[in-house]
Design a protein around this motif. Structure first.
Motif, PDB file in Angstrom:
ATOM      1  N   GLY A 448      25.143  42.908  18.582  1.00  0.00           N
ATOM      2  CA  GLY A 448      25.305  41.604  17.926  1.00  0.00           C
ATOM      3  C   GLY A 448      24.608  40.535  18.721  1.00  0.00           C
ATOM      4  O   GLY A 448      24.064  40.777  19.803  1.00  0.00           O
ATOM      5  N   GLY A 450      24.671  36.125  19.553  1.00  0.00           N
ATOM      6  CA  GLY A 450      25.353  34.839  19.432  1.00  0.00           C
ATOM      7  C   GLY A 450      24.344  33.709  19.517  1.00  0.00           C
ATOM      8  O   GLY A 450      23.136  33.934  19.302  1.00  0.00           O
ATOM      9  N   SER A 453      22.946  34.406  23.195  1.00  0.00           N
ATOM     10  CA  SER A 453      23.101  35.727  23.816  1.00  0.00           C
ATOM     11  C   SER A 453      22.803  36.861  22.844  1.00  0.00           C
ATOM     12  O   SER A 453      22.813  36.689  21.626  1.00  0.00           O
ATOM     13  N   VAL A 455      23.919  41.087  22.643  1.00  0.00           N
ATOM     14  CA  VAL A 455      24.769  42.135  23.200  1.00  0.00           C
ATOM     15  C   VAL A 455      24.203  43.481  22.778  1.00  0.00           C
ATOM     16  O   VAL A 455      23.992  43.733  21.592  1.00  0.00           O
ATOM     17  N   ALA A 467      28.645  47.897  27.054  1.00  0.00           N
ATOM     18  CA  ALA A 467      28.103  46.757  26.301  1.00  0.00           C
ATOM     19  C   ALA A 467      27.504  45.794  27.314  1.00  0.00           C
ATOM     20  O   ALA A 467      28.166  45.418  28.281  1.00  0.00           O
ATOM     21  N   LYS A 469      25.858  42.177  27.803  1.00  0.00           N
ATOM     22  CA  LYS A 469      25.631  40.851  27.206  1.00  0.00           C
ATOM     23  C   LYS A 469      24.636  40.100  28.056  1.00  0.00           C
ATOM     24  O   LYS A 469      24.858  39.891  29.257  1.00  0.00           O
ATOM     25  N   ILE A 501      38.778  42.498  26.571  1.00  0.00           N
ATOM     26  CA  ILE A 501      37.634  43.359  26.875  1.00  0.00           C
ATOM     27  C   ILE A 501      37.410  43.347  28.377  1.00  0.00           C
ATOM     28  O   ILE A 501      37.526  42.310  29.038  1.00  0.00           O
ATOM     29  N   GLU A 518      33.105  46.886  28.878  1.00  0.00           N
ATOM     30  CA  GLU A 518      33.415  48.077  28.084  1.00  0.00           C
ATOM     31  C   GLU A 518      32.950  47.826  26.659  1.00  0.00           C
ATOM     32  O   GLU A 518      32.948  46.687  26.194  1.00  0.00           O
ATOM     33  N   GLY A 520      32.937  48.110  22.636  1.00  0.00           N
ATOM     34  CA  GLY A 520      33.776  48.314  21.461  1.00  0.00           C
ATOM     35  C   GLY A 520      33.011  49.008  20.348  1.00  0.00           C
ATOM     36  O   GLY A 520      31.772  49.090  20.335  1.00  0.00           O
ATOM     37  N   ASP A 523      33.795  45.267  15.441  1.00  0.00           N
ATOM     38  CA  ASP A 523      34.616  44.057  15.530  1.00  0.00           C
ATOM     39  C   ASP A 523      35.369  43.871  14.229  1.00  0.00           C
ATOM     40  O   ASP A 523      35.074  44.540  13.219  1.00  0.00           O
ATOM     41  N   ASP A 564      38.041  29.640  20.446  1.00  0.00           N
ATOM     42  CA  ASP A 564      37.022  30.125  19.492  1.00  0.00           C
ATOM     43  C   ASP A 564      37.457  31.460  18.874  1.00  0.00           C
ATOM     44  O   ASP A 564      36.678  32.391  18.798  1.00  0.00           O
ATOM     45  N   LYS A 566      38.077  34.019  16.142  1.00  0.00           N
ATOM     46  CA  LYS A 566      37.488  34.394  14.835  1.00  0.00           C
ATOM     47  C   LYS A 566      37.472  35.907  14.761  1.00  0.00           C
ATOM     48  O   LYS A 566      37.588  36.600  15.794  1.00  0.00           O
ATOM     49  N   ALA A 568      35.095  38.002  14.525  1.00  0.00           N
ATOM     50  CA  ALA A 568      34.031  38.664  15.290  1.00  0.00           C
ATOM     51  C   ALA A 568      34.361  38.746  16.769  1.00  0.00           C
ATOM     52  O   ALA A 568      33.685  39.495  17.490  1.00  0.00           O
ATOM     53  N   ASN A 569      35.399  38.017  17.225  1.00  0.00           N
ATOM     54  CA  ASN A 569      35.729  38.061  18.647  1.00  0.00           C
ATOM     55  C   ASN A 569      36.882  38.999  18.960  1.00  0.00           C
ATOM     56  O   ASN A 569      37.445  38.955  20.055  1.00  0.00           O
ATOM     57  N   ILE A 580      37.362  39.263  22.910  1.00  0.00           N
ATOM     58  CA  ILE A 580      36.139  39.068  23.700  1.00  0.00           C
ATOM     59  C   ILE A 580      35.742  37.587  23.657  1.00  0.00           C
ATOM     60  O   ILE A 580      36.367  36.791  22.956  1.00  0.00           O
ATOM     61  N   ASP A 581      34.706  37.284  24.341  1.00  0.00           N
ATOM     62  CA  ASP A 581      34.017  35.993  24.272  1.00  0.00           C
ATOM     63  C   ASP A 581      34.917  34.840  24.732  1.00  0.00           C
ATOM     64  O   ASP A 581      35.546  34.154  23.921  1.00  0.00           O
TER      65      ASP A 581
HETATM   66  N1  LIG Z   1      32.070  44.301  24.524  1.00  0.00           N
HETATM   67  C1  LIG Z   1      31.600  44.341  23.294  1.00  0.00           C
HETATM   68  N2  LIG Z   1      31.689  45.452  22.598  1.00  0.00           N
HETATM   69  C2  LIG Z   1      31.217  45.526  21.360  1.00  0.00           C
HETATM   70  N3  LIG Z   1      30.631  44.508  20.723  1.00  0.00           N
HETATM   71  C3  LIG Z   1      30.522  43.369  21.389  1.00  0.00           C
HETATM   72  C4  LIG Z   1      30.991  43.231  22.661  1.00  0.00           C
HETATM   73  N4  LIG Z   1      30.737  41.973  23.039  1.00  0.00           N
HETATM   74  C5  LIG Z   1      30.165  41.390  22.023  1.00  0.00           C
HETATM   75  N5  LIG Z   1      30.004  42.208  20.998  1.00  0.00           N
HETATM   76  C6  LIG Z   1      29.396  41.912  19.703  1.00  0.00           C
HETATM   77  O1  LIG Z   1      28.419  40.898  19.940  1.00  0.00           O
HETATM   78  C7  LIG Z   1      28.688  39.816  19.118  1.00  0.00           C
HETATM   79  C8  LIG Z   1      28.359  38.545  19.932  1.00  0.00           C
HETATM   80  O2  LIG Z   1      29.074  38.547  21.091  1.00  0.00           O
HETATM   81  P1  LIG Z   1      29.658  37.220  21.727  1.00  0.00           P
HETATM   82  O3  LIG Z   1      30.565  36.600  20.728  1.00  0.00           O
HETATM   83  O4  LIG Z   1      30.235  37.490  23.029  1.00  0.00           O
HETATM   84  O5  LIG Z   1      28.346  36.384  21.871  1.00  0.00           O
HETATM   85  P2  LIG Z   1      28.321  34.767  21.890  1.00  0.00           P
HETATM   86  O6  LIG Z   1      26.999  34.402  22.340  1.00  0.00           O
HETATM   87  O7  LIG Z   1      29.451  34.317  22.591  1.00  0.00           O
HETATM   88  O8  LIG Z   1      28.459  34.416  20.368  1.00  0.00           O
HETATM   89  P3  LIG Z   1      29.137  33.134  19.790  1.00  0.00           P
HETATM   90  O9  LIG Z   1      28.555  32.071  20.586  1.00  0.00           O
HETATM   91  O10 LIG Z   1      28.732  33.086  18.343  1.00  0.00           O
HETATM   92  O11 LIG Z   1      30.592  33.313  19.996  1.00  0.00           O
HETATM   93  C9  LIG Z   1      30.136  39.938  18.803  1.00  0.00           C
HETATM   94  O12 LIG Z   1      30.435  39.357  17.586  1.00  0.00           O
HETATM   95  C10 LIG Z   1      30.411  41.377  18.774  1.00  0.00           C
HETATM   96  O13 LIG Z   1      30.152  41.834  17.496  1.00  0.00           O
END
Ligand SMILES: Nc1ncnc2c1ncn2[C@@H]1O[C@H](COP(=O)(O)OP(=O)(O)OP(=O)(O)O)[C@@H](O)[C@H]1O
Length: 765
Positions: A448, A450, A453, A455, A467, A469, A501, A518, A520, A523, A564, A566, A568-569, A580-581
């Motif tokens: 995914g 963000g 970022s 991941v 995973a 990031k 996480i 680790e 996942g 989500d 935050d 949602k 997706a987190n 996460i996040d």
């Molecule tokens: N440890 C993980 N295992 C599996 N998938 C992950 C993991 N960390 C992140 N992801 C996937 O990556 C996506 C983005 O991760 P994350 O939310 O940490 O990025 P972000 O830059 O913080 O995004 P946002 O700013 O939109 O919150 C997540 O929605 C999830 O689907």
């Protein structure tokens, strides 16, 4: 035969009724000499038995001749030649006849039925002359008949010869003789002219015939294109020698036929050897020699040269020997063909001539078929040889082709080298490999992305999956740097929490941050999207709501506001939902409800109104000290949690129907009420406990919102199981209570409800 008698005969013959004797006109060689005899022969052949020479017709014919002679003698003087004939009557001429002997012995032969007594009576004084003429005539007749008969037999035999040359019978005959050391007169011959003629002449000139054979050297006769009759005529030989000459003629023909057969057989052997050699050209058995013959070379056999030219110059014995040797050679080879098998059979039975002949008859029959095959093979072989010889310029090269032709060189394959461009370690590694604190991780797939970022799913040492990031930020933006450092600190703080996480490693450089966590599987956003078209299942809603609250509880219990939350987190890691996040999460100071943030807030769909109101308040405030700060606390996370539950039941967040800026305004506007229908769009009944839970999380007033613990203990998440007995007890107690206390206050009612619920809780499953 004297000249006079010949002329007399001719005169006589010319006076006779030629129509009577012209049945055999086709045998006109020699034309005049044979007419009379042919007539007799023709006459005799029309009857079946040999005795036809003494038949009634012949008798009549003879009488007719005598009568003719009588007329001749009566109308004129006898020719002078008659005297000669008469004088010859008592001589011991070699032309003495049976009729003469009859006269001397008073004995009638089988040659004629002429009645001599009648002749004496009718002829009178001219008897002697007449007898002389008759004798001469008979002699002439006999010779002519013999000649004619031999000629006819000769022609028949020649015709038969020409015919059988094309047929198997001819081959059988000739091949039979090939293997006979002493070539006997074949009993298979349909006609033996010598025997036939000797039988006819057995009482006349048999002894003379043999004498002639003894005295004359006819062995050196060269017939050329002549047949025996023509030869006799050409060389003015007596017709009495015709049997002997015919015998020689036929012997010579047999010999020629035999040699022709041998030549054919030899060439056939040659073809077999050629074919067997051609099948193993690589073994180099064939070598074209300078004299255009083909030499067979076999390591196990002496070199033998067989000329492909005419072998007529060889004697039959030599040819036979060569042929037998070839057959033996063929027996040693592994070549297997019909003719070869026959040769084997010949070898086995070579002691028996009769068996040989039987086998050889089969040869002639099978040879026809084998001959056709061989001719085709020979043509093919010859074509291939011609091609090779044409293509090669020198004999030396030809020898190499047949003798020592090396195995063809393998085709030169052009080696295609794929030259990879020189690659820098950094570019290769940067694309597929990422190094974090000296540990290499290989990218597998993008999980995914963000705002700043990405991941990745990566493979580390021991093929373990992680995973990774990767966050890029402005290294000179202190707030950003502090924000990411804060996330790392929170993850470090929540390190041993199962609902968070796990952060395994991290490395922060100039503008880059790597987090190893680790991994996942999915989500919650992905899971909800998967089930968007499926019927509503409240067990599913309960399960993920509870899982989500357990994650939030851990964070809230740690004094942290996520800010935050949602779908997706939340990620499922091996069946356990984890949060996460923590990018904008902040630790909430002790005894503090809200915090104020200066940076970007979370996703608008799940943002609490107080955060937006605070922002709006700040922007409209004259107090610039407050700046751009958002008021967030634990109740904000419960608002976000209420929005996720609402989405799971109704399919979209509370303000999901609004787009863009209107969505924000609607959230901030207290007049915009959140709807809680009892039925979904699919007309599915929603439990009141679920509606109650959603309302409790989505109170505009953050102070009214349920805490995570209260939600976890909500009826929706903790349903009762009431049995009939419990219900019976409940009703009895209510009736008794009412009878005792007809009026009940509101406070008394609440006490009763709480008491009952407390008792029910004892029955929770
Ligand atoms: N440890 C993980 N295992 C599996 N998938 C992950 C993991 N960390 C992140 N992801 C996937 O990556 C996506 C983005 O991760 P994350 O939310 O940490 O990025 P972000 O830059 O913080 O995004 P946002 O700013 O939109 O919150 C997540 O929605 C999830 O689907």
């Amino acid at each position: 035969m004297s000249t006079n008698s010949f002329h007399d005969y001719m005169d006589l013959n010319s006076r006779t009724n030629m129509r009577q004797f012209s049945d055999d006109e086709e045998f006109t060689t020699p034309p005049k000499l044979s007419n009379f005899g042919s007539a007799l022969l023709s006459h005799s052949e029309k009857t079946s038995a040999p005795e036809t020479l003494s038949s009634h017709k012949t008798n009549k014919m003879t009488n007719h001749v005598l009568e003719e002679m009588d007329r001749s003698s009566s109308r004129s003087h006898p020719p002078s030649s008659m005297g000669n004939l008469t004088s010859g009557h008592t001589s011991t001429s070699s032309h003495s006849t049976l009729f003469g002997r009859y006269l001397r012995n008073n004995h009638q032969t089988s040659m004629t039925t002429m009645n001599t007594n009648d002749i004496e009576i009718n002829v009178g004084n001219s008897l002697d002359k007449s007898f002389e003429r008759i004798r001469n005539l008979r002699q002439n007749m006999k010779e002519d008949m013999t000649s004619k008969y031999a000629e006819r037999r000769s022609k028949r035999f020649l015709i038969s010869n020409r015919t059988t040359k094309l047929g198997p019978a001819k081959r059988a005959t000739t091949l039979t003789n090939v293997f006979d050391e002493e070539v006997p007169n074949s009993s298979n011959l349909p006609i033996n002219p010598r025997e036939t003629i000797e039988t006819l002449l057995e009482d006349s000139n048999k002894s003379g015939f043999r004498e002639s054979k003894k005295n004359m050297d006819y062995e050196s006769i060269e017939f050329g294109d002549l047949n025996p009759i023509q030869y006799i005529k050409k060389h003015n030989l007596p017709t009495s020698d015709l049997p002997l000459i015919s015998q020689i003629y036929f012997d010579k023909q047999r010999e020629e036929n035999r040699q022709a057969a041998l030549r054919k057989h030899s060439s056939r052997e040659l073809l077999y050897k050629n074919r067997s050699s051609s099948t193993s050209l690589s073994s180099n058995n064939l070598l074209p020699s300078k004299d255009n013959s083909i030499t067979f070379i076999n390591s196990s056999l002496p070199r033998r040269k067989i000329s492909t030219g005419s072998s007529s110059s060889k004697s039959s014995i030599e040819i036979r020997r060569a042929l037998k040797e070839n057959i033996d050679t063929s027996n040693n080879s592994s070549f297997n063909s019909p003719i070869h098998n026959i040769h084997k059979e010949i070898s086995r039975n070579k002691d028996s001539d009769s068996e040989k002949r039987g086998v050889l008859r089969n040869i002639s029959i099978n040879a026809n078929h084998a001959d056709n095959i061989l001719q085709q093979d020979n043509k093919r072989l010859k074509r291939s040889l011609d091609d090779v010889i044409t293509n090669e310029n020198e004999n030396k090269k030809i020898q190499e082709v047949f003798y020592h032709r090396p195995a063809p060189k393998p085709p030169v394959t052009k080696k295609v080298e794929i030259v990879e461009p020189a690659k820098s370690a950094s570019s290769s590694n940067n694309r597929s490999m990422i190094t974090v604190n000296d540990s290499q991780y290989e990218k597998i797939e993008l999980l995914g992305r963000g705002g700043s970022s990405r991941v990745y799913k990566v493979k580390g040492s021991g093929n373990k999956i992680y995973a990774l990031k990767r966050v890029s930020f402005d290294a000179f933006d202190d707030s950003s740097v502090d924000g990411f450092k804060g996330e790392i600190e929170l993850l470090e703080k929540l390190k041993d929490q199962r609902r968070v996480i796990q952060l395994l490693d991290y490395e922060m450089g100039d503008g880059l941050l790597y987090l190893i966590m680790e991994c996942g599987d999915h989500d919650l956003s992905q899971i909800l999207n998967q089930r968007s078209n499926m019927p509503l299942d409240f067990n599913f809603v309960r399960f993920y709501t509870k899982e989500m609250l357990l994650c939030i509880k851990v964070v809230h219990d740690a004094g942290i506001v996520h800010s935050d939350l949602k779908p997706a987190n939340f990620v499922l890691v091996k069946g356990i939902l984890k949060i996460i996040d923590f990018g904008i999460a902040n630790a909430v100071p002790e005894h503090t409800v809200n915090i104020y943030r200066e940076t970007q807030i979370g996703t608008p769909n799940y943002m609490a109104p107080e955060a937006l109101v605070a922002m709006n308040y700040t922007q409209s405030s004259d107090n610039q000290h407050e700046g751009n700060k958002w008021k967030v606390g634990r109740p904000s996370d419960m608002w976000s949690c209420g929005c996720i539950i609402y989405q799971m039941i109704y399919g979209k967040p509370p303000y999901g129907s609004f787009q863009g800026q209107n969505r924000l305004l609607a959230i901030m506007n207290p007049d915009v009420k959140i709807p809680f229908p009892e039925y979904t769009s699919n007309n599915e009944k929603i439990p009141k406990s679920a509606i109650e839970l959603m309302k409790a999380c989505l109170y505009r007033n953050p102070d009214k919102r349920w805490t995570v613990d209260k939600v976890l203990s909500s009826t929706f998440l903790q349903p009762f199981m009431i049995s009939g007995s419990i219900m019976e007890d409940l009703i009895k107690n209510a009736v008794r209570y009412g009878s005792e206390k007809p009026q009940i206050s509101h406070d008394d009612l609440n006490d009763v409800v709480e008491t009952v619920l407390r008792k029910f809780s004892d029955y929770k499953i």
